[in-house]
Motif scaffolding. Structure first.
Motif, PDB file in Angstrom:
ATOM      1  N   LEU A  62       2.202   4.032  -8.535  1.00  0.00           N
ATOM      2  CA  LEU A  62       2.703   2.636  -8.581  1.00  0.00           C
ATOM      3  C   LEU A  62       2.647   2.002 -10.024  1.00  0.00           C
ATOM      4  O   LEU A  62       3.563   1.051  -9.736  1.00  0.00           O
ATOM      5  CB  LEU A  62       1.486   1.669  -7.717  1.00  0.00           C
TER       6      LEU A  62
ATOM      7  N   SER B 136      -5.238   4.035  -5.467  1.00  0.00           N
ATOM      8  CA  SER B 136      -5.235   2.883  -4.821  1.00  0.00           C
ATOM      9  C   SER B 136      -4.622   1.586  -5.381  1.00  0.00           C
ATOM     10  O   SER B 136      -3.886   1.812  -6.553  1.00  0.00           O
ATOM     11  CB  SER B 136      -6.530   2.702  -4.119  1.00  0.00           C
TER      12      SER B 136
ATOM     13  N   TYR C 100      -5.919   0.014   3.054  1.00  0.00           N
ATOM     14  CA  TYR C 100      -4.743  -0.276   4.149  1.00  0.00           C
ATOM     15  C   TYR C 100      -4.345  -1.617   3.538  1.00  0.00           C
ATOM     16  O   TYR C 100      -4.898  -2.258   2.931  1.00  0.00           O
ATOM     17  CB  TYR C 100      -5.575  -0.329   5.671  1.00  0.00           C
TER      18      TYR C 100
ATOM     19  N   MET D 223       0.264  -0.399   6.737  1.00  0.00           N
ATOM     20  CA  MET D 223       0.426   0.552   5.675  1.00  0.00           C
ATOM     21  C   MET D 223      -0.916   1.092   5.045  1.00  0.00           C
ATOM     22  O   MET D 223      -1.917   0.757   5.237  1.00  0.00           O
ATOM     23  CB  MET D 223       1.224   0.010   4.341  1.00  0.00           C
TER      24      MET D 223
ATOM     25  N   ALA E   9      -2.812   4.597   2.388  1.00  0.00           N
ATOM     26  CA  ALA E   9      -2.556   5.253   1.191  1.00  0.00           C
ATOM     27  C   ALA E   9      -2.809   6.766   1.202  1.00  0.00           C
ATOM     28  O   ALA E   9      -3.996   6.836   1.809  1.00  0.00           O
ATOM     29  CB  ALA E   9      -2.997   4.856  -0.112  1.00  0.00           C
TER      30      ALA E   9
ATOM     31  N   ILE F 131       1.768   5.298  -0.804  1.00  0.00           N
ATOM     32  CA  ILE F 131       2.047   4.416   0.361  1.00  0.00           C
ATOM     33  C   ILE F 131       2.745   5.133   1.575  1.00  0.00           C
ATOM     34  O   ILE F 131       3.653   5.938   1.534  1.00  0.00           O
ATOM     35  CB  ILE F 131       2.783   3.327   0.022  1.00  0.00           C
TER      36      ILE F 131
ATOM     37  N   LYS G 168       3.208   4.613   5.939  1.00  0.00           N
ATOM     38  CA  LYS G 168       3.223   3.833   7.198  1.00  0.00           C
ATOM     39  C   LYS G 168       2.237   4.329   8.328  1.00  0.00           C
ATOM     40  O   LYS G 168       2.535   5.574   8.573  1.00  0.00           O
ATOM     41  CB  LYS G 168       4.815   3.591   7.825  1.00  0.00           C
TER      42      LYS G 168
ATOM     43  N   TYR H 226       2.586  -7.567  -5.302  1.00  0.00           N
ATOM     44  CA  TYR H 226       2.820  -6.180  -4.478  1.00  0.00           C
ATOM     45  C   TYR H 226       2.753  -6.691  -2.998  1.00  0.00           C
ATOM     46  O   TYR H 226       3.538  -6.493  -1.870  1.00  0.00           O
ATOM     47  CB  TYR H 226       2.070  -5.411  -4.699  1.00  0.00           C
TER      48      TYR H 226
END
Length: 280
Positions: free
Chosen positions: A89, A119, A158, A190, A192, A197, A199, A269
């Motif tokens: 990220l 995360s 989540y 969503m 991880a 990430i 779905k 985000y």
């Protein structure tokens, strides 16, 4: 043993950790077009949310410099632990690693662990909570490092967003998909996997999505959930965050449930009304 805990500014903290002299936060810079703001304790969440809503282009972040992390490591302690955003990220993890090397070039060796949270937000908060507890137990650096890596690898993250507009503006979701989802009031749930990430599900309406997220999280928490802590970050919606926290408390499956408001990076985000949670 003396210690310092360092997080980048996606590490959402409770008030106790914010006031702790052993904790330092290294801020990212947030950008919306030509507008820039440092994600520090002066960050104005409501103003930034307003700017994001009014802008036709997406907000983005710039990670801290290696020198900023190096400066945070400049302290007379026995061990330092650094927690960053997932490397998938942000460049924050790589920047912290370089900062560690810069520090070690100028100083005698010190026990320093730089840890990608795999995360963000609530997940980083969960790791900082654990590091704080382990350090206060007086454990050695090697034992703390082993335990925190185990927790990181077992932890689950989540999130549910109120709006997909931020993802659309950042080019992570097509305008057509965003329009369809908005028209049908579809809210993706969503998660991880190893910091990437994914779905997990979707529901119509925010309340159904939040309830489904909690259901998934409880089901995936495992048999030892009584030893785990749920950390929840809300973005400018404490009532919504508290409603999610109550669902976890009602399950009577966890050691504790924590709730905090997100700082700047999490706000960027997750967007206004977003909910991020981590269990570990």
């Amino acid at each position: 043993m003396t210690y310092r805990l360092i997080g980048d500014s996606c590490t959402d903290l409770d008030e106790n950790l914010k006031r702790d002299d052993n904790v330092r936060i290294v801020p990212l810079t947030l950008e919306i077009g030509d507008y820039q703001v440092i994600d520090d304790n002066k960050f104005n969440q409501k103003d930034f949310i307003k700017r994001m809503a009014e802008s036709k282009i997406g907000a983005k972040s710039a990670c801290p410099s290696p020198e900023a992390f190096k400066e945070a490591m400049e302290c007379d302690v026995d061990m330092v632990f650094v927690v960053t955003l997932s490397e998938h990220l942000s460049g924050s993890y790589q920047s912290a690693e370089i900062g560690k090397k810069l520090y070690e070039e100028e100083h005698d060796s010190k026990n320093i662990l730089v840890l990608s949270s795999k995360s963000a937000s609530a997940g980083q908060y969960r790791l900082m909570l654990e590091l704080d507890a382990l350090c206060k137990q007086g454990l050695k650096f090697e034992e703390i490092s082993k335990r925190i890596i185990e927790l990181r690898d077992d932890m689950k993250t989540y999130f549910v967003l109120e709006s997909l507009d931020t993802l659309r503006k950042n080019g992570r979701l097509s305008a057509v998909k965003a329009l369809i989802a908005s028209a049908l009031n579809i809210k993706p749930i969503m998660g991880a996997i190893n910091g990437v990430i994914v779905k997990k599900d979707q529901q119509r309406g925010i309340q159904k999505a939040l309830s489904r997220m909690v259901e998934l999280a409880i089901n995936e928490a495992g048999e030892n959930s009584k030893d785990k802590i749920v950390c929840i970050t809300h973005i400018n919606n404490e009532e919504r965050g508290e409603s999610v926290a109550k669902l976890f408390r009602k399950s009577n499956r966890f050691k504790d449930v924590k709730l905090v408001n997100g700082a700047g990076v999490a706000t960027m985000y997750a967007g206004d009304g977003g909910i991020v949670l981590a269990i570990g």
